[in-house]
Design a protein around this motif. Structure first.
Motif, short mmCIF file in Angstrom:
data_model
loop_
_atom_site.label_atom_id
_atom_site.label_comp_id
_atom_site.label_asym_id
_atom_site.label_seq_id
_atom_site.Cartn_x
_atom_site.Cartn_y
_atom_site.Cartn_z
N ASP A 159 44.91 41.86 20.40
CA ASP A 159 43.54 41.66 20.86
C ASP A 159 43.49 40.84 22.15
O ASP A 159 42.74 41.15 23.07
CB ASP A 159 42.68 40.99 19.78
CG ASP A 159 42.41 41.92 18.60
OD1 ASP A 159 42.48 43.16 18.78
OD2 ASP A 159 42.14 41.41 17.50
N SER A 160 44.30 39.79 22.22
CA SER A 160 44.28 38.98 23.44
C SER A 160 44.88 39.75 24.62
O SER A 160 44.42 39.60 25.75
CB SER A 160 45.01 37.65 23.24
OG SER A 160 46.39 37.82 23.23
N PHE A 161 45.86 40.58 24.37
CA PHE A 161 46.43 41.41 25.44
C PHE A 161 45.36 42.33 26.01
O PHE A 161 45.23 42.49 27.22
CB PHE A 161 47.60 42.26 24.95
CG PHE A 161 48.74 41.48 24.37
CD1 PHE A 161 48.94 40.14 24.65
CD2 PHE A 161 49.64 42.10 23.52
CE1 PHE A 161 50.00 39.43 24.11
CE2 PHE A 161 50.72 41.41 22.98
CZ PHE A 161 50.89 40.07 23.27
N GLN A 162 44.58 42.93 25.11
CA GLN A 162 43.53 43.84 25.55
C GLN A 162 42.49 43.10 26.39
O GLN A 162 42.00 43.61 27.39
CB GLN A 162 42.87 44.51 24.33
CG GLN A 162 42.11 45.75 24.67
CD GLN A 162 43.01 46.85 25.20
OE1 GLN A 162 44.03 47.19 24.61
NE2 GLN A 162 42.65 47.42 26.32
N THR A 163 42.18 41.88 25.99
CA THR A 163 41.21 41.07 26.73
C THR A 163 41.72 40.75 28.14
O THR A 163 40.99 40.89 29.12
CB THR A 163 40.91 39.76 25.97
OG1 THR A 163 40.35 40.10 24.70
CG2 THR A 163 39.95 38.87 26.73
N VAL A 164 42.98 40.34 28.23
CA VAL A 164 43.57 40.01 29.53
C VAL A 164 43.57 41.24 30.44
O VAL A 164 43.17 41.18 31.60
CB VAL A 164 45.01 39.47 29.36
CG1 VAL A 164 45.73 39.38 30.70
CG2 VAL A 164 44.99 38.11 28.67
N VAL A 165 44.00 42.36 29.92
CA VAL A 165 44.07 43.59 30.70
C VAL A 165 42.68 44.04 31.15
O VAL A 165 42.48 44.41 32.30
CB VAL A 165 44.78 44.71 29.90
CG1 VAL A 165 44.58 46.07 30.54
CG2 VAL A 165 46.26 44.40 29.76
N SER A 166 41.74 44.00 30.25
CA SER A 166 40.38 44.42 30.58
C SER A 166 39.79 43.56 31.70
O SER A 166 39.20 44.07 32.65
CB SER A 166 39.50 44.35 29.34
OG SER A 166 38.21 44.79 29.64
N LYS A 167 39.97 42.25 31.60
CA LYS A 167 39.48 41.35 32.66
C LYS A 167 40.17 41.65 33.98
O LYS A 167 39.53 41.70 35.03
CB LYS A 167 39.71 39.89 32.28
CG LYS A 167 38.76 39.37 31.24
CD LYS A 167 39.06 37.92 30.93
CE LYS A 167 38.20 37.40 29.81
NZ LYS A 167 38.54 36.01 29.45
N TRP A 168 41.48 41.85 33.95
CA TRP A 168 42.22 42.12 35.18
C TRP A 168 41.77 43.45 35.79
O TRP A 168 41.49 43.51 36.99
CB TRP A 168 43.73 42.14 34.91
CG TRP A 168 44.51 42.18 36.18
CD1 TRP A 168 44.94 41.11 36.91
CD2 TRP A 168 44.92 43.34 36.90
NE1 TRP A 168 45.58 41.54 38.03
CE2 TRP A 168 45.59 42.90 38.06
CE3 TRP A 168 44.77 44.71 36.69
CZ2 TRP A 168 46.12 43.79 39.00
CZ3 TRP A 168 45.29 45.59 37.61
CH2 TRP A 168 45.96 45.14 38.76
N ASN A 169 41.69 44.48 34.97
CA ASN A 169 41.28 45.79 35.47
C ASN A 169 39.88 45.75 36.06
O ASN A 169 39.63 46.33 37.12
CB ASN A 169 41.34 46.85 34.37
CG ASN A 169 42.74 47.35 34.12
OD1 ASN A 169 43.64 47.20 34.93
ND2 ASN A 169 42.94 47.96 32.97
N ASN A 170 38.97 45.07 35.41
CA ASN A 170 37.58 45.02 35.90
C ASN A 170 37.46 44.22 37.19
O ASN A 170 36.60 44.53 38.02
CB ASN A 170 36.66 44.45 34.83
CG ASN A 170 36.43 45.42 33.70
OD1 ASN A 170 36.42 46.62 33.89
ND2 ASN A 170 36.27 44.91 32.50
N SER A 171 38.30 43.22 37.38
CA SER A 171 38.18 42.40 38.59
C SER A 171 39.01 42.95 39.75
O SER A 171 38.62 42.81 40.90
CB SER A 171 38.60 40.96 38.30
OG SER A 171 39.97 40.89 38.04
N ARG A 172 40.12 43.58 39.46
CA ARG A 172 41.06 43.96 40.51
C ARG A 172 41.02 45.44 40.89
O ARG A 172 41.18 45.79 42.05
CB ARG A 172 42.46 43.57 40.06
CG ARG A 172 43.54 43.73 41.06
CD ARG A 172 43.42 42.73 42.20
NE ARG A 172 44.58 42.79 43.05
CZ ARG A 172 44.70 43.63 44.08
NH1 ARG A 172 43.73 44.44 44.42
NH2 ARG A 172 45.81 43.63 44.79
N LEU A 173 40.80 46.31 39.93
CA LEU A 173 40.94 47.74 40.19
C LEU A 173 39.82 48.39 41.00
O LEU A 173 40.07 49.42 41.62
CB LEU A 173 41.15 48.51 38.88
CG LEU A 173 42.54 48.34 38.30
CD1 LEU A 173 42.67 49.16 37.03
CD2 LEU A 173 43.62 48.72 39.28
#
Length: 105
Positions: A39-53
């Motif tokens: 769950d925490s991995f998904q949170t980190v990835v989602s935040k990164w994707n939304n801010s960077r991609l």
């Protein structure tokens, strides 16, 4: 085309692109406290994707670290359904000391 070269996990070993430039951006820190905290991995990835991609058209993702980190990233990528963005997974080849591209569908 705006490209980004990003490592999945920092600190496993230095990541040098095939053009000899170092990779300096990473999605996860060098140590993950609980390797099964999906769950925490998904949170980190989602935040990164939304801010960077939003600004990236082609992402070179250097696959280092835990497999659950990669599956979290790929799961979020599929969820976002990028139609015009390209994902290239970069896998290290020990024989050549270079990275080999795998185009993600």
């Amino acid at each position: 085309m705006k490209e980004a070269h990003v490592g999945l996990c920092n600190g496993r070993h230095p990541i040098i692109q095939n053009d000899e430039n170092p990779v300096t951006e990473f999605i996860f820190p060098s140590e993950v406290e609980d390797p099964l905290d999906f769950d925490s991995f998904q949170t980190v990835v989602s935040k990164w994707n939304n801010s960077r991609l939003p600004d990236v058209e082609k992402l070179h993702l250097y696959v280092t670290g835990l497999t659950p980190l990669l599956t979290a990233f790929l799961s979020d990528w599929a969820r976002l359904k990028f139609s015009k963005k390209k994902l290239v997974l970069m896998h290290y080849n020990r024989d050549t000391a270079k990275y080999v591209e795998e185009i993600w569908p």
